[in-house]
Write a protein that holds these residues in place. Structure first.
Motif, PDB file in Angstrom:
ATOM      1  N   TYR A 171     -31.053  -3.929  -0.757  1.00 23.61           N
ATOM      2  CA  TYR A 171     -29.821  -4.218  -1.492  1.00 23.61           C
ATOM      3  C   TYR A 171     -28.754  -4.896  -0.624  1.00 23.61           C
ATOM      4  N   LEU A 174     -29.381  -8.426  -1.485  1.00 20.92           N
ATOM      5  CA  LEU A 174     -28.928  -8.692  -2.848  1.00 20.92           C
ATOM      6  C   LEU A 174     -27.413  -8.872  -2.864  1.00 20.92           C
ATOM      7  N   THR A 329     -28.258  -8.727 -15.446  1.00 20.05           N
ATOM      8  CA  THR A 329     -27.840  -7.838 -14.358  1.00 20.05           C
ATOM      9  C   THR A 329     -26.754  -6.870 -14.828  1.00 20.05           C
ATOM     10  N   VAL A 385     -23.735  -4.427  -7.800  1.00 22.56           N
ATOM     11  CA  VAL A 385     -24.660  -4.184  -6.679  1.00 22.56           C
ATOM     12  C   VAL A 385     -24.254  -2.929  -5.914  1.00 22.56           C
ATOM     13  N   LEU A 400     -36.049  -8.873  -8.383  1.00 23.74           N
ATOM     14  CA  LEU A 400     -35.606  -9.207  -7.025  1.00 23.74           C
ATOM     15  C   LEU A 400     -36.174 -10.548  -6.572  1.00 23.74           C
ATOM     16  N   THR A 403     -34.432 -13.249  -8.391  1.00 23.58           N
ATOM     17  CA  THR A 403     -33.047 -13.335  -7.910  1.00 23.58           C
ATOM     18  C   THR A 403     -32.967 -14.098  -6.603  1.00 23.58           C
ATOM     19  N   TYR A 407     -31.098 -17.550  -5.793  1.00 27.50           N
ATOM     20  CA  TYR A 407     -30.175 -17.690  -4.671  1.00 27.50           C
ATOM     21  C   TYR A 407     -30.512 -18.948  -3.851  1.00 27.50           C
TER      22      TYR A 407
END
Length: 418
Positions: A171, A174, A329, A385, A400, A403, A407
């Motif tokens: 995380y 993230l 999300t 988050v 993930l 994601t 990114y």
């Protein structure tokens, strides 16, 4: 029959690999893994910034995003990289204020900006001005440095929460990778600094440090007044908690209310000093902005020349995926919130709901570009988050992977495109 067997084998293969990913992403909070992820997380904004800088010919003013339509070239006081055939981006207003935070001239330094609107968000240019020691030639670098420091300290606070709650190391990546923060970082905008203060608010809220919550709330509101979507619910929650403790008439209650009172006072002062300002169109029908922007994008695709259609289609699809990712999300986080006299959960729930409702009424102009709605949602995604971290809430490995892919695509777009 053979095809059915192949499908079953393929599904079994996918299931096995998803299981491996799940064990990899959500392994125990081993100190060595977390430290490795922390190093990657801290390096990420510097790498993105370097890429942006290299793309702009190592000219620090490239981050400002000064479009030629907002630059009075004959009156330009300091050298500035100007983007041709463009209005540029909001960084030009922050740069104008960072040169002189007391400025009252909309055309100061040969730049044009909506000063009455931008001066609400005074803290980022003030800090940039102070870091430059008043030297106008150092201001572009100071603006970048303020944002780099803000995102770095935000990551360190998230790291402390992962350690404190024995949460999942993944995380930290993230959190560090949130697109809105990097949009602000590469365009000299205020959302990165706002994110730092929102992260501080969450941290101090968990620690029940009322005075520090007050300071961080003031920081967030004077960086971006739209932080009231988060600070407002927090004030209500704090007042409710103090009411239950029969401490409604106390210093802490005053501290809970004061940030909003201060920002309202500041807005009134700016209105009286510089006059009113246009804040943008708010749609009267929910979803109209989102739907209108998608319809418009689809129409524009057919009117684009053949040479540009392919690139346009990729960007159009990217915008749709980005939009869906944001809402998925937020909804995912909301679906896992269980309110049982838990102030943290209640604050997150109200903030997410208020932000979602607000987003549904936004103008279609927001949804035409990832730069706009990526920033609009950045603050609330930061809280989302942090919620995942504190609650040790798992998300799917595929989420993930998708994601981090999103990114990576976004960073390329931020580095190479104006």
């Amino acid at each position: 029959m053979a095809n059915t067997k192949k499908v079953k084998l393929s599904l079994a293969y996918i299931d096995r690999n998803l299981g491996k990913l799940n064990r990899h992403f959500f392994s125990k909070n081993e100190s060595s893994t977390l430290k490795k992820y922390l190093i990657i997380a801290l390096c990420l904004p510097f790498l993105v910034s370097f890429g942006r800088l290299a793309s702009g010919g190592f000219d620090l003013t490239y981050f400002i995003g000064a479009g030629e339509y907002l630059v009075l070239k004959q009156k330009l006081v300091y050298p500035l990289k100007v983007i041709k055939d463009s209005r540029g981006y909001d960084g030009i207003s922050y740069y104008q204020l960072a040169l002189d935070p007391t400025n009252r001239d909309h055309h100061a330094f040969g730049l044009m900006s909506n000063l009455a609107y931008r001066k609400q968000r005074i803290l980022y240019p003030v800090l940039s001005h102070l870091l430059s020691f008043g030297n106008p030639h150092w201001v572009p670098g100071a603006m970048i440095m303020v944002n780099l420091l803000a995102i770095s300290f935000s990551i360190l606070i998230a790291y402390k929460l992962i350690v404190a709650y024995n949460s999942y190391p993944i995380y930290i990546l993230l959190f560090a990778g949130l697109i809105g923060s990097h949009i602000a970082l590469t365009k000299n905008l205020a959302e990165t600094l706002e994110g730092f203060f929102l992260t501080l608010i969450a941290y101090f809220f968990i620690k029940k440090k009322y005075f520090l919550i007050f300071l961080a709330s003031c920081g967030a509101l004077f960086t971006r007044e739209t932080s009231v979507l988060i600070v407002g619910p927090l004030s209500i929650i704090l007042l409710f908690a103090l009411y239950k403790e029969k401490k409604l008439f106390s210093l802490n209650a005053l501290l809970a209310c004061l940030p909003i009172l201060l920002i309202v006072t500041w807005k009134i002062y700016i209105y009286l000093d510089l006059g009113g300002h246009h804040v943008g169109d708010i749609q009267s029908i929910p979803f109209k902005g989102m739907l209108s922007s998608q319809v418009l994008g689809f129409k524009n695709f057919w009117y684009t020349s053949n040479d540009d259609q392919y690139a346009f289609l990729i960007y159009y699809v990217y915008n749709i995926v980005f939009t869906l990712w944001i809402f998925y999300t937020l909804i995912k986080a909301l679906s896992k919130i269980k309110i049982k006299n838990d102030n943290w959960n209640l604050w997150i729930a109200i903030s997410l709901l208020v932000s979602l409702v607000f987003a549904l009424f936004l103008s279609e102009s927001i949804y035409r570009s990832d730069l706009s709605y990526g920033r609009v949602f950045n603050g609330i995604l930061i809280l989302t988050v942090l919620f995942l971290i504190v609650r040790r809430q798992k998300v799917q490995p595929l989420y993930l992977l998708s994601t981090f892919t999103l990114y990576a695509f976004a960073y390329g777009r931020l580095i190479f495109l104006d």
